[in-house]
Design a protein around this motif. Structure first.
Motif, mmCIF file in Angstrom:
data_model
loop_
_atom_site.group_PDB
_atom_site.id
_atom_site.type_symbol
_atom_site.label_atom_id
_atom_site.label_comp_id
_atom_site.label_asym_id
_atom_site.label_seq_id
_atom_site.Cartn_x
_atom_site.Cartn_y
_atom_site.Cartn_z
ATOM 1 N N LEU A 130 36.395 34.612 33.075
ATOM 2 C CA LEU A 130 36.044 35.438 34.230
ATOM 3 C C LEU A 130 37.252 36.271 34.640
ATOM 4 C CD1 LEU A 130 33.657 35.834 36.245
ATOM 5 C CD2 LEU A 130 34.873 34.280 37.740
ATOM 6 N N VAL A 131 37.044 37.583 34.822
ATOM 7 C CA VAL A 131 38.096 38.483 35.280
ATOM 8 C C VAL A 131 37.633 39.094 36.603
ATOM 9 C CG1 VAL A 131 39.445 40.555 34.778
ATOM 10 C CG2 VAL A 131 38.800 39.023 32.924
ATOM 11 N N ARG A 132 38.383 38.824 37.678
ATOM 12 C CA ARG A 132 38.038 39.373 38.993
ATOM 13 C C ARG A 132 38.616 40.783 39.094
ATOM 14 N NH1 ARG A 132 41.176 36.804 42.070
ATOM 15 N NH2 ARG A 132 41.981 35.340 40.583
ATOM 16 N N LEU A 133 37.748 41.776 39.187
ATOM 17 C CA LEU A 133 38.186 43.162 39.233
ATOM 18 C C LEU A 133 38.260 43.690 40.664
ATOM 19 C CD1 LEU A 133 35.955 44.396 36.314
ATOM 20 C CD2 LEU A 133 38.394 43.919 36.229
ATOM 21 N N HIS A 134 37.381 43.206 41.504
ATOM 22 C CA HIS A 134 37.265 43.659 42.881
ATOM 23 C C HIS A 134 36.711 42.493 43.676
ATOM 24 C CE1 HIS A 134 35.676 46.170 46.234
ATOM 25 N NE2 HIS A 134 36.670 46.967 45.914
ATOM 26 N N ALA A 135 36.724 42.584 44.984
ATOM 27 C CA ALA A 135 36.202 41.484 45.796
ATOM 28 C C ALA A 135 34.730 41.213 45.497
ATOM 29 C CB ALA A 135 36.386 41.803 47.272
ATOM 30 N N ASP A 136 33.977 42.251 45.127
ATOM 31 C CA ASP A 136 32.546 42.114 44.872
ATOM 32 C C ASP A 136 32.178 42.125 43.391
ATOM 33 O OD1 ASP A 136 32.228 42.184 47.620
ATOM 34 O OD2 ASP A 136 32.028 44.370 47.649
ATOM 35 N N VAL A 137 33.126 42.441 42.514
ATOM 36 C CA VAL A 137 32.821 42.621 41.095
ATOM 37 C C VAL A 137 33.731 41.740 40.244
ATOM 38 C CG1 VAL A 137 32.691 44.290 39.208
ATOM 39 C CG2 VAL A 137 32.170 45.024 41.524
#
Length: 148
Positions: A130-137
């Motif tokens: 899992l790569v967190r790109l943005h708070a929602d994405v």
């Protein structure tokens, strides 16, 4: 114990947040790993500097994050690692290894702190990260570990 976070901590907050945690958690985990600094009146000035640096590194909009997500999920990331018989690795694959492999494979630059491994990767084959790109994405990236 009142602390100012300097890095993102899952379930606690983002850099620049002032959080109240139990003394042992702050003293034994957050402070030794430089994830936080003790709160003080002078530390309030640090908060704005931390937030500016975070805004410069972050993906600004949800639309940009969606585009990066599509490019990351479109093809698997191939990572070469030394392995013994049976596909067992000598060591483990780290988040920084994955971030470097994404960039080397022609993908967008990914911050190693945004890569979340559910468990250590110690075998060859395909793994989902899992790569967190943005708070929602967040993007689910397929990492294919091959024997070098």
């Amino acid at each position: 114990m009142k602390l100012i976070l300097t890095h993102e901590v899952s379930g606690l907050g983002t850099p620049g947040d002032v959080v109240e945690v139990k003394d042992g958690y702050g003293r034994n985990f957050l402070l030794p790993r430089n994830l936080a600094t003790p709160w003080s009146k002078g530390g309030e000035k640090q908060i704005e500097t931390i937030r500016k640096a975070r805004r410069a590194r972050e993906i600004a909009t949800v639309e940009q994050a969606q585009q990066v997500k599509q490019s990351l999920e479109s093809k698997p990331v191939v990572l070469n690692a030394r392995a013994g018989q049976g596909g067992r690795l000598f060591g483990a694959v780290t988040p920084s290894d994955i971030a470097e492999a994404v960039t080397a494979g022609g993908g967008p630059s990914v911050d190693k702190r945004k890569v979340e491994l559910p468990q250590a990767i110690r075998t060859t084959g395909q793994h989902t990260v899992l790569v967190r790109l943005h708070a929602d994405v967040s993007a689910k990236v397929t990492v294919e570990v091959v024997s070098a």
